[in-house]
Design a protein around this motif. Sequence first.
Motif, PDB file in Angstrom:
ATOM      1  N   GLY A 168       0.816  -1.204   0.000  1.00 24.41           N
ATOM      2  CA  GLY A 168       0.000   0.000   0.000  1.00 24.41           C
ATOM      3  C   GLY A 168       0.845   1.248   0.000  1.00 24.41           C
ATOM      4  N   CYS A 169       0.162   2.402  -0.071  1.00 24.52           N
ATOM      5  CA  CYS A 169       0.869   3.680  -0.201  1.00 24.52           C
ATOM      6  C   CYS A 169       0.585   4.617   0.962  1.00 24.52           C
ATOM      7  CB  CYS A 169       0.474   4.361  -1.509  1.00 24.52           C
ATOM      8  SG  CYS A 169      -1.269   4.842  -1.600  1.00 24.52           S
ATOM      9  N   ASN A 170      -0.143   4.163   1.989  1.00 24.53           N
ATOM     10  CA  ASN A 170      -0.508   5.045   3.098  1.00 24.53           C
ATOM     11  C   ASN A 170      -0.218   4.391   4.443  1.00 24.53           C
ATOM     12  OD1 ASN A 170      -2.572   3.141   2.642  1.00 24.53           O
ATOM     13  ND2 ASN A 170      -4.090   4.403   3.686  1.00 24.53           N
ATOM     14  N   PRO A 171       1.068   4.154   4.731  1.00 25.72           N
ATOM     15  CA  PRO A 171       1.383   3.560   6.033  1.00 25.72           C
ATOM     16  C   PRO A 171       0.928   4.470   7.165  1.00 25.72           C
ATOM     17  CG  PRO A 171       3.360   4.485   5.001  1.00 25.72           C
ATOM     18  CD  PRO A 171       2.270   4.536   3.973  1.00 25.72           C
ATOM     19  N   PRO A 172       0.512   3.909   8.326  1.00 19.07           N
ATOM     20  CA  PRO A 172       0.539   2.477   8.634  1.00 19.07           C
ATOM     21  C   PRO A 172      -0.711   1.728   8.208  1.00 19.07           C
ATOM     22  CG  PRO A 172      -0.134   3.693  10.564  1.00 19.07           C
ATOM     23  CD  PRO A 172       0.145   4.732   9.509  1.00 19.07           C
ATOM     24  N   PHE A 173      -1.724   2.417   7.640  1.00 18.40           N
ATOM     25  CA  PHE A 173      -2.987   1.748   7.341  1.00 18.40           C
ATOM     26  C   PHE A 173      -2.858   0.793   6.160  1.00 18.40           C
ATOM     27  CE2 PHE A 173      -3.892   5.964   9.127  1.00 18.40           C
ATOM     28  CZ  PHE A 173      -4.526   5.579  10.292  1.00 18.40           C
ATOM     29  N   GLU A 174      -2.144   1.226   5.117  1.00 16.58           N
ATOM     30  CA  GLU A 174      -1.858   0.384   3.951  1.00 16.58           C
ATOM     31  C   GLU A 174      -3.116  -0.161   3.286  1.00 16.58           C
ATOM     32  OE1 GLU A 174       1.005   0.683   3.057  1.00 16.58           O
ATOM     33  OE2 GLU A 174       2.552   0.223   4.506  1.00 16.58           O
ATOM     34  N   ASP A 175      -4.188   0.632   3.225  1.00 14.82           N
ATOM     35  CA  ASP A 175      -5.385   0.186   2.525  1.00 14.82           C
ATOM     36  C   ASP A 175      -5.650   1.018   1.275  1.00 14.82           C
ATOM     37  OD1 ASP A 175      -6.076   2.465   3.960  1.00 14.82           O
ATOM     38  OD2 ASP A 175      -8.116   1.789   4.357  1.00 14.82           O
ATOM     39  N   TRP A 176      -4.717   1.851   0.886  1.00 11.62           N
ATOM     40  CA  TRP A 176      -4.747   2.563  -0.386  1.00 11.62           C
ATOM     41  C   TRP A 176      -3.561   2.094  -1.214  1.00 11.62           C
ATOM     42  CZ3 TRP A 176      -5.980   8.500   0.100  1.00 11.62           C
ATOM     43  CH2 TRP A 176      -7.216   8.660   0.745  1.00 11.62           C
ATOM     44  N   PHE A 177      -3.772   1.991  -2.531  1.00 14.40           N
ATOM     45  CA  PHE A 177      -2.687   1.600  -3.417  1.00 14.40           C
ATOM     46  C   PHE A 177      -2.161   2.783  -4.223  1.00 14.40           C
ATOM     47  CE2 PHE A 177      -1.007  -0.122  -7.443  1.00 14.40           C
ATOM     48  CZ  PHE A 177       0.003  -0.919  -6.918  1.00 14.40           C
ATOM     49  N   CYS A 178      -2.967   3.849  -4.363  1.00 13.53           N
ATOM     50  CA  CYS A 178      -2.596   5.005  -5.191  1.00 13.53           C
ATOM     51  C   CYS A 178      -2.289   4.567  -6.621  1.00 13.53           C
ATOM     52  CB  CYS A 178      -1.401   5.751  -4.599  1.00 13.53           C
ATOM     53  SG  CYS A 178      -1.635   6.298  -2.894  1.00 13.53           S
ATOM     54  N   PRO A 179      -3.258   3.947  -7.314  1.00 11.10           N
ATOM     55  CA  PRO A 179      -2.976   3.346  -8.623  1.00 11.10           C
ATOM     56  C   PRO A 179      -2.499   4.328  -9.681  1.00 11.10           C
ATOM     57  CG  PRO A 179      -5.348   3.411  -8.191  1.00 11.10           C
ATOM     58  CD  PRO A 179      -4.667   3.768  -6.915  1.00 11.10           C
ATOM     59  N   ASP A 180      -2.918   5.587  -9.595  1.00 10.54           N
ATOM     60  CA  ASP A 180      -2.553   6.554 -10.629  1.00 10.54           C
ATOM     61  C   ASP A 180      -1.286   7.338 -10.305  1.00 10.54           C
ATOM     62  OD1 ASP A 180      -4.824   5.870 -12.110  1.00 10.54           O
ATOM     63  OD2 ASP A 180      -6.074   7.246 -10.959  1.00 10.54           O
TER      64      ASP A 180
END
Length: 667
Positions: free
Chosen positions: A513-525
Amino acid sequence: MGGLNPARADYEYTAESPGCGYLRFYPPRAGTSGWLPDSHSIRGPAGALFGRTVGAIKDQLVWWTVPMSDGARVQVHRRLLPALRQVEANLAAAAARGLHYDVKAAYTSGFYARTSVAHDGISYHGLGAAVDVNSAWNPYRLDGVLITDIPAWFSAAWEEAGMCWGGNWNNVKDPMHFSWMGPKATPGDTLPPPSAPLTDPRSFTRDGGSHHVVFGPAPLPRFVAEVSGDGAPDVAQIRPWGDDSVLEAAISRAGYRDCSVWRWWLEDPPSGTPVLADLTGAGRPDLVYLEGSGPTLVLARMAADAGYTRAGDIATAAPAAPDGRYVFADIDGDAADDLVLLSATGDGLAIRVWSADSSFTDLVEETTVVGVDLGEDDRVGVADRDVDGVDDLLLVDTSSVTSTITVVSGADLSTVAEVVAGPALNGSDIVGFEDYDGDGRPDLVALSADAELAAWLGNSSLGGSASSWFVPDDFDCPEGTVPYHHQGRFADDDDSEFQGDIEWLAGREVTRGCNPPFEDWFCPDAPVTRGQMAAFLTRALGLAAGKNVFVDDNGSVFEADIGALAAAGITRGCNPPANDEFCPDASVTRGQMAAFLTRGLGLAAASNSFVDDDGSVFEADIGALAAAGITRGCNPPANDEFCPDAAVTRAQMAAFLHRAQAWLPDA
């Protein structure tokens, strides 16, 4: 052990930005923009501190002469005078040291009855709580660039007195602007009683409105409380997250919808019963775990003003009473919540209070409310029903078709102030007493098991939509809002054509993921940086760490991954011919990615049919990827172009690696 615990709509701190060192305070929305008439209501905590209407604020304005000026006089609210007297003293001391900043009357101002220039909330100028100094040389900047001629000693003279300088704001800069941060931010100032409401008290039977809360039904610890700083009721919950937990809040002014959710990571949360209570008077509720395994109660505090990080345990003098009910209430009117123990006696309800001032070691009140019974299923709420600055206790009996609410006076805990009617409530409803309509009197707010939030007003009407002061009636989340409920591991890839590739990548633990510590976003773009690319390839290829020869990645979170790529011969650096730098923060182009993958997968060079890579140093690598079926081009449906100079997005990276699965080691 637990009862309903409030997060009162307090006004002891009114900081306009967290960049000024305090949690942010949000003035109410006005429902319009521009100038405001005298009759306009000031709802919520701002009304309690400054006045319930614009006209009431005007009645409390005073003239103040700005030091170091050519006679500049501005109108401010009289509540600012303790702070401004300290500003005068601080600037006088600076003048005695030979310092001077020339304040021009033509560019200096105070009270204006208007909304903010950035949103439809009431401006601090409209509250009489701000002074602009030399606007011509200290412009408001949306881009966050600070342009100012104000010396550091001049702004410090205001800040030390409890004024927030706009040059310290986090996202935008407004260096002309000094706004008051509230009574507790000004040394020696005192917390005033709240302004008298414009309404009369009533029973809690008038329907105020309802909202669907995005969390949906779930058996999680939940709270109806004010947590965001605008005075309106929010909904909070504690949600398991891996081995840890997350505190989430659906915020009122975003309509409790997908775009409303705030989150705080709760690393290593303590055991015990969680409640929300403001133990220090910071203006926001701490998350407090009540631990009663020993002879006395221990409060494990996760501090709101430190992002809900662990702030240490408080060993109280209160007995661990499994048959009693603990609540937190501000009984002494200092804005910090005291610890209250309610227990049944032969005569009625016994009440004991330990002061927050003494870290809950001094028993400051012990009394009995004769004839009052607290049933096992009764709820205990806390709110300032009579608006005297002291919390009252509200005992909610739900044994009948409709509820009955007994109000025990906070000013005299042995006295029943009144008994009023309440709405029909379900046994599973989570109940709080918060100011839903912003008039200054508490209302009954209930969250159902199906996540429907309903309010019953405890006062006569102010007119209009009850909740319009914190959320517009037609509010909707912005287009592209990430959904709270989503498919798969990531919340922001549901609409991506590469969702399958992204989920495959996550399943192999190649991405976190791209938003530590949650890591539930990937930021695909988002474009892939060279450092991120190193991490992707190291995990995908199972590379071992190697010696790092680059001079520009020391301290990077990707340093070990970059070293692994270098040791495997996959990277040669970014500054030929020296190649002693890796450029970890630079974006990766599609041509560069072709070279990385070709080397990492051991692909043979090949020709290709793309028309836009002729002469590119990466032409052979691009051909290798095309021959292996790893790339299909960048301009469907023709796909006769590769776009070698375009940046690779994170979603495209997932697709490249997924198609290369046959060349990767087993997961």
